[in-house]
Design a protein around this motif. Structure first.
Motif, PDB file in Angstrom:
ATOM      1  N   LEU A 113       0.812  -1.216   0.000  1.00  0.00           N
ATOM      2  CA  LEU A 113       0.000   0.000   0.000  1.00  0.00           C
ATOM      3  C   LEU A 113       0.847   1.269   0.000  1.00  0.00           C
ATOM      4  O   LEU A 113       0.520   2.230  -0.684  1.00  0.00           O
ATOM      5  CB  LEU A 113      -0.912   0.036   1.239  1.00  0.00           C
ATOM      6  N   ALA A 114       1.934   1.261   0.786  1.00  0.00           N
ATOM      7  CA  ALA A 114       2.626   2.524   1.018  1.00  0.00           C
ATOM      8  C   ALA A 114       4.130   2.415   1.168  1.00  0.00           C
ATOM      9  O   ALA A 114       4.764   3.370   1.606  1.00  0.00           O
ATOM     10  CB  ALA A 114       2.055   3.165   2.284  1.00  0.00           C
ATOM     11  N   GLY A 115       4.727   1.293   0.797  1.00  0.00           N
ATOM     12  CA  GLY A 115       6.158   1.094   1.035  1.00  0.00           C
ATOM     13  C   GLY A 115       7.044   2.162   0.431  1.00  0.00           C
ATOM     14  O   GLY A 115       7.963   2.670   1.081  1.00  0.00           O
ATOM     15  N   GLY A 116       6.786   2.521  -0.809  1.00  0.00           N
ATOM     16  CA  GLY A 116       7.600   3.547  -1.456  1.00  0.00           C
ATOM     17  C   GLY A 116       7.444   4.905  -0.806  1.00  0.00           C
ATOM     18  O   GLY A 116       8.417   5.635  -0.600  1.00  0.00           O
ATOM     19  N   ILE A 117       6.212   5.234  -0.457  1.00  0.00           N
ATOM     20  CA  ILE A 117       5.946   6.529   0.186  1.00  0.00           C
ATOM     21  C   ILE A 117       6.591   6.567   1.566  1.00  0.00           C
ATOM     22  O   ILE A 117       7.238   7.551   1.935  1.00  0.00           O
ATOM     23  CB  ILE A 117       4.430   6.779   0.293  1.00  0.00           C
ATOM     24  N   VAL A 118       6.423   5.491   2.335  1.00  0.00           N
ATOM     25  CA  VAL A 118       7.000   5.438   3.683  1.00  0.00           C
ATOM     26  C   VAL A 118       8.514   5.555   3.606  1.00  0.00           C
ATOM     27  O   VAL A 118       9.132   6.308   4.361  1.00  0.00           O
ATOM     28  CB  VAL A 118       6.602   4.126   4.408  1.00  0.00           C
ATOM     29  N   SER A 119       9.104   4.823   2.688  1.00  0.00           N
ATOM     30  CA  SER A 119      10.556   4.853   2.524  1.00  0.00           C
ATOM     31  C   SER A 119      11.041   6.264   2.213  1.00  0.00           C
ATOM     32  O   SER A 119      11.979   6.773   2.830  1.00  0.00           O
ATOM     33  CB  SER A 119      10.945   3.884   1.401  1.00  0.00           C
ATOM     34  N   THR A 120      10.382   6.900   1.276  1.00  0.00           N
ATOM     35  CA  THR A 120      10.774   8.256   0.866  1.00  0.00           C
ATOM     36  C   THR A 120      10.551   9.268   1.979  1.00  0.00           C
ATOM     37  O   THR A 120      11.433  10.076   2.280  1.00  0.00           O
ATOM     38  CB  THR A 120       9.978   8.673  -0.391  1.00  0.00           C
ATOM     39  N   MET A 121       9.380   9.224   2.591  1.00  0.00           N
ATOM     40  CA  MET A 121       9.057  10.210   3.631  1.00  0.00           C
ATOM     41  C   MET A 121       9.943  10.041   4.862  1.00  0.00           C
ATOM     42  O   MET A 121      10.354  11.024   5.466  1.00  0.00           O
ATOM     43  CB  MET A 121       7.579  10.126   4.018  1.00  0.00           C
ATOM     44  N   SER A 122      10.238   8.815   5.242  1.00  0.00           N
ATOM     45  CA  SER A 122      11.088   8.634   6.423  1.00  0.00           C
ATOM     46  C   SER A 122      12.513   9.117   6.142  1.00  0.00           C
ATOM     47  O   SER A 122      13.173   9.644   7.038  1.00  0.00           O
ATOM     48  CB  SER A 122      11.077   7.185   6.895  1.00  0.00           C
ATOM     49  N   ARG A 123      12.957   8.970   4.905  1.00  0.00           N
ATOM     50  CA  ARG A 123      14.273   9.474   4.528  1.00  0.00           C
ATOM     51  C   ARG A 123      14.277  11.005   4.559  1.00  0.00           C
ATOM     52  O   ARG A 123      15.201  11.626   5.079  1.00  0.00           O
ATOM     53  CB  ARG A 123      14.625   8.953   3.130  1.00  0.00           C
TER      54      ARG A 123
END
Length: 173
Positions: A113-123
């Protein structure tokens, strides 16, 4: 009556009783399994609905344009809407991280659902979180968002994105 001895009737009653107990246990196990499937589906629907939130969409829109490792001071210099957006992103994914850690939501589902978004936002928000933790004297601020981001980056680097992975699978058939 009949020529069947009472001991035979008693044995048949025991067999029928044991069969009833086994059938009951099988029904209970089936119902537990169905309940878990329903619970997983409910979690999936609730997680998916998170992305229909106008607040999260607005926050992601603002945060996608900030550089990786932006500081608390830099976020504040951009205006209160940026600070609110950072908090919205952090708290939204904080909840998802905790649900995954507690095994309420499956990691695979959340990352799909959100792996790419989570990865980017946490970075992007890693430095902001460190600064905020120090300012608030709260080392656990955003801990599950950070944890989920770490997991997302690790797992997302192991496998290609779905649009590539699925296209490769379709081409190989």
């Amino acid at each position: 009556m009949t020529d069947i001895p009472l001991s035979t009737w008693a044995a048949m009653a025991e067999i029928i009783g044991a069969g009833s107990i086994i059938t009951g246990l099988l029904v209970v196990l089936f119902q537990i399994r169905q309940f878990r499937v329903q619970q997983r589906n409910a979690v999936a629907i609730n997680l998916a609905q998170t992305f229909y939130s106008p607040d999260l969409a607005q926050a992601l829109s603002l945060m996608q344009n900030v550089p990786d490792g932006i500081s608390l001071a830099e976020i504040r210099a951009r205006g209160p809407e940026y600070e609110q957006a950072a908090i919205t992103v952090c708290t939204s994914f904080e909840t998802m991280g905790l649900l995954v850690h507690e095994k309420i939501a499956p990691m695979g589902l959340v990352l799909d659902l959100a792996g790419g978004i989570v990865s980017t936002m946490s970075r992007k928000l890693a430095r902001w979180q460190e600064d905020l933790r120090e300012e608030q004297q709260q080392p656990s601020w955003g801990e599950w968002f950070e944890w989920l981001g770490d997991q997302a980056r690790a797992i997302k680097h192991e496998q290609p994105p779905a649009h590539i992975r699925l296209d490769q699978g379709a081409g190989g058939s």
